[in-house]
Design a protein around this motif. Structure first.
Motif, PDB file in Angstrom:
ATOM      1  N   HIS A   1       0.775  -1.251   0.000  1.00 40.04           N
ATOM      2  CA  HIS A   1       0.000   0.000   0.000  1.00 40.04           C
ATOM      3  C   HIS A   1       0.804   1.299   0.000  1.00 40.04           C
ATOM      4  N   SER A   2       2.091   1.269   0.269  1.00 40.68           N
ATOM      5  CA  SER A   2       2.821   2.522   0.510  1.00 40.68           C
ATOM      6  C   SER A   2       2.918   3.433  -0.708  1.00 40.68           C
ATOM      7  N   ILE A   3       3.098   2.890  -1.896  1.00 37.35           N
ATOM      8  CA  ILE A   3       3.213   3.761  -3.070  1.00 37.35           C
ATOM      9  C   ILE A   3       1.877   4.441  -3.359  1.00 37.35           C
ATOM     10  N   GLY A   4       0.789   3.726  -3.218  1.00 37.74           N
ATOM     11  CA  GLY A   4      -0.530   4.337  -3.401  1.00 37.74           C
ATOM     12  C   GLY A   4      -0.784   5.430  -2.377  1.00 37.74           C
ATOM     13  N   ILE A   5      -0.397   5.194  -1.146  1.00 35.49           N
ATOM     14  CA  ILE A   5      -0.560   6.204  -0.098  1.00 35.49           C
ATOM     15  C   ILE A   5       0.328   7.413  -0.388  1.00 35.49           C
ATOM     16  N   LEU A   6       1.538   7.159  -0.839  1.00 36.35           N
ATOM     17  CA  LEU A   6       2.448   8.251  -1.199  1.00 36.35           C
ATOM     18  C   LEU A   6       1.858   9.101  -2.326  1.00 36.35           C
TER      19      LEU A   6
END
Length: 183
Positions: free
Chosen positions: A25-30
């Motif tokens: 999920h981190s790239i989407g959150i970024l």
């Protein structure tokens, strides 16, 4: 002692699960977070006297556009550019365009460091003003944009779960793989 080892093992499992979630999920959150930041700061620039960087951004835009955009028109230009970037990041649509616009916007955002250094670093030992710090932090936005840009062609973070204990002695985990260029 066994209780301590058991607690460490439980924490290790929690750490591994958190890492798996971050990979997913981190790239989407970024991307979404950057979209919010760009829309929020872009909207501020539509209104006179609201943005703390208004004067500097107006003068920089005037210089960079050779006077095509000046005064409040320069702020409207920057505000629109930032909002377009933000909407590209928020929606994920036209993301490639949004990242290219981000690159252009970041050149403009960093330019005052070259155009107005005496104004941005006036104090003892040339300590940066708050405006200079505001500009310098854009390095993080550039790096985040690069991470997001890497996903254009399908690049993804790949989870290789490792125990906390096995990574404690390592400086940086091996995140690079041999890559072949596809033409």
């Amino acid at each position: 002692m066994r209780t301590l080892v058991n607690l460490f093992d439980r924490f290790d499992k929690l750490d591994t699960n958190i890492n798996k979630w971050l990979v997913a999920h981190s790239i989407g959150i970024l991307r979404f977070s950057m979209g919010i930041v760009f829309v929020a700061f872009g909207i501020l620039k539509y209104f006179n006297g609201i943005s703390p960087i208004e004067s500097l951004a107006t003068r920089t835009t005037n210089v960079l556009t050779l006077g095509i955009f000046s005064g409040h028109g320069a702020m409207i230009f920057v505000a629109t550019l930032e909002c377009i970037i933000g909407f590209c990041f928020l929606s994920g649509m036209f993301l490639r365009v949004g990242v290219w616009l981000l690159a252009v916007q970041m050149i403009g955002a960093m330019s005052p460091l070259l155009f107005f250094p005496a104004e941005l670093f006036p104090g003892p030992f040339h300590a940066p003003t708050l405006a200079a710090q505001y500009i310098i932090k854009d390095i993080i936005l550039i790096a985040a944009g690069m991470v997001i840009a890497s996903t254009w062609t399908g690049a993804r973070i790949v989870a290789k779960p490792q125990s906390l204990r096995s990574t404690l002695g390592k400086r940086v985990p091996n995140v690079y793989k041999n890559m072949t260029v596809v033409h």
